[in-house]
Design a protein around this motif. Structure first.
Motif, PDB file in Angstrom:
ATOM      1  N   ILE A  16      30.029  55.753  27.812  1.00 58.66           N
ATOM      2  CA  ILE A  16      30.539  57.024  27.320  1.00 58.66           C
ATOM      3  C   ILE A  16      30.833  56.970  25.820  1.00 58.66           C
ATOM      4  CG2 ILE A  16      32.421  58.684  27.483  1.00 58.66           C
ATOM      5  CD1 ILE A  16      30.504  58.801  29.794  1.00 58.66           C
ATOM      6  N   ILE A  17      31.545  55.935  25.389  1.00 57.53           N
ATOM      7  CA  ILE A  17      31.958  55.880  23.985  1.00 57.53           C
ATOM      8  C   ILE A  17      30.755  55.831  23.039  1.00 57.53           C
ATOM      9  CG2 ILE A  17      33.148  54.465  22.267  1.00 57.53           C
ATOM     10  CD1 ILE A  17      35.243  53.844  24.313  1.00 57.53           C
ATOM     11  N   PRO A  18      29.773  54.918  23.243  1.00 59.73           N
ATOM     12  CA  PRO A  18      28.612  54.945  22.334  1.00 59.73           C
ATOM     13  C   PRO A  18      27.851  56.267  22.379  1.00 59.73           C
ATOM     14  CG  PRO A  18      28.695  52.873  23.538  1.00 59.73           C
ATOM     15  CD  PRO A  18      29.695  53.777  24.173  1.00 59.73           C
ATOM     16  N   LEU A  19      27.686  56.813  23.601  1.00 61.60           N
ATOM     17  CA  LEU A  19      26.972  58.080  23.707  1.00 61.60           C
ATOM     18  C   LEU A  19      27.739  59.193  23.015  1.00 61.60           C
ATOM     19  CD1 LEU A  19      24.612  59.695  24.863  1.00 61.60           C
ATOM     20  CD2 LEU A  19      25.908  59.964  26.985  1.00 61.60           C
ATOM     21  N   VAL A 209      28.889  67.669  26.073  1.00 62.08           N
ATOM     22  CA  VAL A 209      30.042  67.492  26.968  1.00 62.08           C
ATOM     23  C   VAL A 209      29.573  67.366  28.417  1.00 62.08           C
ATOM     24  CG1 VAL A 209      32.118  68.600  27.858  1.00 62.08           C
ATOM     25  CG2 VAL A 209      31.639  68.648  25.414  1.00 62.08           C
ATOM     26  N   ILE A 210      28.610  68.236  28.784  1.00 62.41           N
ATOM     27  CA  ILE A 210      28.093  68.173  30.157  1.00 62.41           C
ATOM     28  C   ILE A 210      27.411  66.826  30.412  1.00 62.41           C
ATOM     29  CG2 ILE A 210      26.417  69.181  31.745  1.00 62.41           C
ATOM     30  CD1 ILE A 210      26.956  71.886  30.438  1.00 62.41           C
ATOM     31  N   ILE A 211      26.624  66.373  29.432  1.00 60.16           N
ATOM     32  CA  ILE A 211      25.954  65.077  29.575  1.00 60.16           C
ATOM     33  C   ILE A 211      26.972  63.954  29.705  1.00 60.16           C
ATOM     34  CG2 ILE A 211      24.495  63.392  28.374  1.00 60.16           C
ATOM     35  CD1 ILE A 211      22.942  65.749  27.209  1.00 60.16           C
ATOM     36  N   LEU A 212      28.027  64.019  28.883  1.00 60.20           N
ATOM     37  CA  LEU A 212      29.062  62.990  28.962  1.00 60.20           C
ATOM     38  C   LEU A 212      29.748  63.007  30.321  1.00 60.20           C
ATOM     39  CD1 LEU A 212      30.712  63.244  25.420  1.00 60.20           C
ATOM     40  CD2 LEU A 212      29.208  61.447  26.277  1.00 60.20           C
ATOM     41  N   LEU A 213      29.990  64.219  30.851  1.00 60.21           N
ATOM     42  CA  LEU A 213      30.611  64.314  32.179  1.00 60.21           C
ATOM     43  C   LEU A 213      29.681  63.746  33.244  1.00 60.21           C
ATOM     44  CD1 LEU A 213      32.263  67.860  32.022  1.00 60.21           C
ATOM     45  CD2 LEU A 213      33.398  65.639  31.941  1.00 60.21           C
ATOM     46  N   LEU A 214      28.387  64.094  33.154  1.00 58.45           N
ATOM     47  CA  LEU A 214      27.435  63.579  34.133  1.00 58.45           C
ATOM     48  C   LEU A 214      27.314  62.058  34.028  1.00 58.45           C
ATOM     49  CD1 LEU A 214      24.618  66.288  33.913  1.00 58.45           C
ATOM     50  CD2 LEU A 214      26.346  66.006  35.692  1.00 58.45           C
ATOM     51  N   VAL A 215      27.233  61.569  32.784  1.00 56.52           N
ATOM     52  CA  VAL A 215      27.157  60.119  32.594  1.00 56.52           C
ATOM     53  C   VAL A 215      28.429  59.452  33.107  1.00 56.52           C
ATOM     54  CG1 VAL A 215      27.035  58.289  30.864  1.00 56.52           C
ATOM     55  CG2 VAL A 215      25.546  60.257  30.687  1.00 56.52           C
ATOM     56  N   LEU A 217      30.440  60.571  35.498  1.00 55.73           N
ATOM     57  CA  LEU A 217      30.419  60.566  36.958  1.00 55.73           C
ATOM     58  C   LEU A 217      29.431  59.527  37.483  1.00 55.73           C
ATOM     59  CD1 LEU A 217      30.539  64.411  37.682  1.00 55.73           C
ATOM     60  CD2 LEU A 217      32.382  62.745  37.945  1.00 55.73           C
ATOM     61  N   GLY A 218      28.254  59.464  36.834  1.00 60.15           N
ATOM     62  CA  GLY A 218      27.285  58.451  37.242  1.00 60.15           C
ATOM     63  C   GLY A 218      27.810  57.043  37.032  1.00 60.15           C
ATOM     64  N   THR A 219      28.514  56.852  35.918  1.00 59.18           N
ATOM     65  CA  THR A 219      29.081  55.532  35.641  1.00 59.18           C
ATOM     66  C   THR A 219      30.124  55.150  36.677  1.00 59.18           C
ATOM     67  OG1 THR A 219      28.693  55.833  33.268  1.00 59.18           O
ATOM     68  CG2 THR A 219      30.311  54.171  33.910  1.00 59.18           C
ATOM     69  N   VAL A 220      30.974  56.124  37.021  1.00 58.94           N
ATOM     70  CA  VAL A 220      31.985  55.851  38.057  1.00 58.94           C
ATOM     71  C   VAL A 220      31.311  55.520  39.385  1.00 58.94           C
ATOM     72  CG1 VAL A 220      33.857  56.884  39.394  1.00 58.94           C
ATOM     73  CG2 VAL A 220      33.759  57.239  36.927  1.00 58.94           C
ATOM     74  N   GLY A 221      30.240  56.291  39.714  1.00 55.32           N
ATOM     75  CA  GLY A 221      29.524  56.006  40.949  1.00 55.32           C
ATOM     76  C   GLY A 221      28.910  54.617  40.950  1.00 55.32           C
TER      77      GLY A 221
END
Length: 337
Positions: A16-19, A209-215, A217-221
């Motif tokens: 998330i942070i680099p993105l 923002v949407i991409i960060l949220l999706l990333v 959520l994907g990262t958490v998964g």
């Protein structure tokens, strides 16, 4: 901190942070590029507008000069006669840009042709106090020089808008042509482009923002999936260690983990081997303890018997028992005799 929490935090920090920083830097770069392009475009369009206004004033001045040269009687005619000439009116008052116009006035700053009929015949000196910037441009042109510049015009709603005016003398006469219009008419395309770019950047920020949220959520998964893949075998090994400590370890409890081809599978395999060895050692120790207990019990009994036999009471009992046995033997012999 649990493994799951550590994985989630670590993966979020890595992804998330680099993105986010990259996206933010890209948006900032695009914003700076947009501001630079719009500023340069606005400046160029403004300069183009100034040139167009000046050229319009020169063109109208040349047309009026040619017409007056062809009609010399108008140069000495009364102002009312001059203003009544329809052709000269059409030449002197022409559109500039979207809302601008040209006007004709003389060296005394008296207006003869204007888009607003109420200003025709007005001495423009009356505007010196109310519109000082306007009058400064106008005054510089009264001696026959080309004069141009900006002045603030108050709208009906009280707001101020910048106008650009170019004053050019009509050759061979005492007349001047003033061409003026709002300068933002020329820079408006750049401003509209800036607004569109701002809208695009805003949408891109929303997409980011949407991409960060999706990333996220994907990262958490992924973190949960990895944590589950790690925590389950670790918990199984931990439970096996607790069972081994409690003395009821079952080797088959780690068969599923031992089938893995990674380090956890190797650890489970080693733990199974260690558990079997510990169980065998425990069994041998138990057998040794059992034998030691038997030997200890036998030695204890022998020691206790020895202690009993060596007492005076036991020896007395032995003597009495021997006497009783002798008496019984003598008694049987007497009965048989």
């Amino acid at each position: 901190m649990k493994i799951t929490t550590r994985l989630i935090i670590s993966l979020l920090l890595v992804s998330i942070i680099p993105l986010g920083l990259t996206g933010y830097a890209a948006l900032q770069g695009m914003q700076r590029l947009s501001d630079l392009a719009v500023n340069e475009s606005t400046q160029m369009l403004t300069q183009l507008g100034e040139t167009i206004i000046h050229q319009r004033a020169e063109c109208v001045a040349d047309q009026v000069a040619l017409y007056l040269a062809a009609s010399p009687e108008l140069t000495t005619a009364a102002p009312e006669t001059l203003r009544g000439d329809a052709t000269l009116t059409a030449l002197a008052v022409q559109p500039v840009g979207e809302t601008g116009y040209t006007a004709l006035y003389d060296s005394n700053a008296v207006t003869h042709f204007h888009a607003d009929p109420t200003i025709v015949g007005v001495d423009l000196h009356v505007l010196a106090e109310r519109l000082p910037d306007f009058w400064a441009i106008m005054e510089d042109s009264l001696d026959g020089a080309v004069s141009e510049g900006y002045y603030a015009w108050q709208e009906a709603d009280g707001s101020l808008r910048d106008k650009y005016m170019s004053c050019v003398p009509v050759a061979g006469t005492d007349y001047r042509i003033a061409a003026t219009t709002y300068i933002d008419e020329f820079s408006r395309p750049a401003i509209d482009t800036q607004a569109r770019i701002a809208g695009i950047l805003e949408r891109l920020a929303g997409y980011l923002v949407i991409i960060l949220l999706l990333v996220g959520l994907g990262t958490v998964g992924v973190a949960l999936w990895l944590a589950r893949g790690l925590s389950r075998p670790i918990l199984a090994i931990t439970a096996a260690a607790a069972a081994l400590e409690a003395g009821h370890f079952e080797v088959g409890a780690l068969d599923e983990v031992a089938q893995r081809s990674d380090e956890l599978g190797q650890l489970a395999h080693v733990f199974q081997r260690m558990g079997r060895e510990v169980q065998l050692r425990e069994q041998r120790l138990q057998q040794q303890v059992k034998r030691l207990r038997i030997e200890i019990d036998e030695a204890k009994r022998a020691r206790e018997v020895h202690e009993i036999v060596d007492t005076d009471f036991f020896q007395t009992l032995q003597v009495r028992a021997a006497e009783l046995r002798q008496r019984r033997a003598e008694h049987r012999e007497a009965e048989e005799a």
